[in-house]
Design a protein around this motif. Sequence first.
Motif, PDB file in Angstrom:
ATOM      1  N   UNK A 234     -28.835 -16.453 -63.865  1.00 54.33           N
ATOM      2  CA  UNK A 234     -28.796 -14.868 -64.043  1.00 54.33           C
ATOM      3  C   UNK A 234     -30.245 -14.318 -64.334  1.00 54.33           C
ATOM      4  N   UNK A 235     -30.790 -15.126 -65.003  1.00 53.68           N
ATOM      5  CA  UNK A 235     -32.331 -14.877 -65.292  1.00 53.68           C
ATOM      6  C   UNK A 235     -33.154 -15.001 -64.073  1.00 53.68           C
ATOM      7  N   UNK A 236     -33.084 -16.093 -63.283  1.00 53.16           N
ATOM      8  CA  UNK A 236     -33.738 -16.258 -62.145  1.00 53.16           C
ATOM      9  C   UNK A 236     -33.547 -14.954 -61.255  1.00 53.16           C
ATOM     10  N   UNK A 284     -34.337 -12.282 -71.096  1.00 53.17           N
ATOM     11  CA  UNK A 284     -34.526 -13.475 -70.316  1.00 53.17           C
ATOM     12  C   UNK A 284     -35.191 -14.724 -71.032  1.00 53.17           C
ATOM     13  N   UNK A 285     -36.316 -14.465 -71.890  1.00 49.26           N
ATOM     14  CA  UNK A 285     -36.951 -15.262 -72.946  1.00 49.26           C
ATOM     15  C   UNK A 285     -35.921 -15.834 -73.900  1.00 49.26           C
ATOM     16  N   UNK A 292     -33.836 -24.274 -74.665  1.00 44.10           N
ATOM     17  CA  UNK A 292     -34.970 -25.078 -75.146  1.00 44.10           C
ATOM     18  C   UNK A 292     -34.623 -25.320 -76.819  1.00 44.10           C
ATOM     19  N   UNK A 293     -33.838 -24.553 -77.399  1.00 41.71           N
ATOM     20  CA  UNK A 293     -33.492 -25.001 -78.862  1.00 41.71           C
ATOM     21  C   UNK A 293     -32.690 -26.170 -78.851  1.00 41.71           C
ATOM     22  N   UNK A 294     -31.527 -26.111 -77.878  1.00 42.14           N
ATOM     23  CA  UNK A 294     -30.552 -27.361 -77.785  1.00 42.14           C
ATOM     24  C   UNK A 294     -31.331 -28.445 -77.462  1.00 42.14           C
TER      25      UNK A 294
END
Length: 323
Positions: A234-236, A284-285, A292-294
């Motif tokens: 969805x972000x893309x 989005x970030x 990234x946290x995972x």
Amino acid sequence: MEERKQVDISVIIPIYNEEGSIPELYRRLCESVGGISKNYEFIFINDHSKDNSLYLLIELSKADNRVFYINFSRNFGHQIAVTAGLDFCSGDAVVIIDADLQDPPELIPELYKKYKEGYEVVYAKRIKREGEGFFKKITAKIFYRLLKRITMINIPLDTGDYRLLDKKIVDYLRIMPEQNKFLRGQIAWLGFNQMFVEYSRDGRKHGKTGYTLNKMIRFALDGITSFSDKPLNMVTQAGICISFLSFLAIFYTLYGHFILKETISGWASLIISTMFFGGIQLISIGIIGLYISRINKNVINRPLYIINNSNLVNVDKNIHGKG
């Protein structure tokens, strides 16, 4: 202390400030599970309760050698507490049940009956939820249906962690390395023969729930990021659409300035569009940051939990939860 032997049924019960429920829960579990087999064990995981829960568990373990407790060094959360129980249980069939008495222990014989029919996973499906507010009911309903739509696995609707698992399911769960546990999703992902038993969920009898709104949001995010990459898609897609709209806006501005000889004014529209695009970028970030946290947690590979003390004979062999 003698080495524990294989039992027919293990019951895993995470505990957090449940001193009011423990005596009745223990009595009802004994009646329910004892009617199936006398070869059973109860494993209580004290998730750093602030009341007298640990004291009650210790007293129960002294009076009944089928009762075991694991006491965490701090609060690690419900899913981690259940994971610790799965790490140390020894039953051919394993039941997961909360301690708040909302899920009736009397349903266990029905779960076990389905298990004996050949099902490796038998989960309890709620058809009615007593004692819960409208907000919690509607948000839970929306979340599970949203999760079902955006993931590639069939997570059963209207179910919690109350279920019975075959030993082979438990063995597979033990080797899953995720730091952010979402057990009902992991169990659904495994597949095998799964069935449900319907029941009406009771209201909480004692105390208040440990699942605050903040914990429910984190739990929901763990579920989504564990089993779906659609938020990233969805972000893309949003980035592509906004870039296209921005290109049209730039083209229109240049056309008006050089061809129509008109300067397009409008500070209000400029501020609104800037705030809109800025908000989209931050969202989005944030979504990317969750993934990234995972990754970061799994790379660091800290233990899932730390055990302070326990009456389990094999706990010293694995005093730290697997990372």
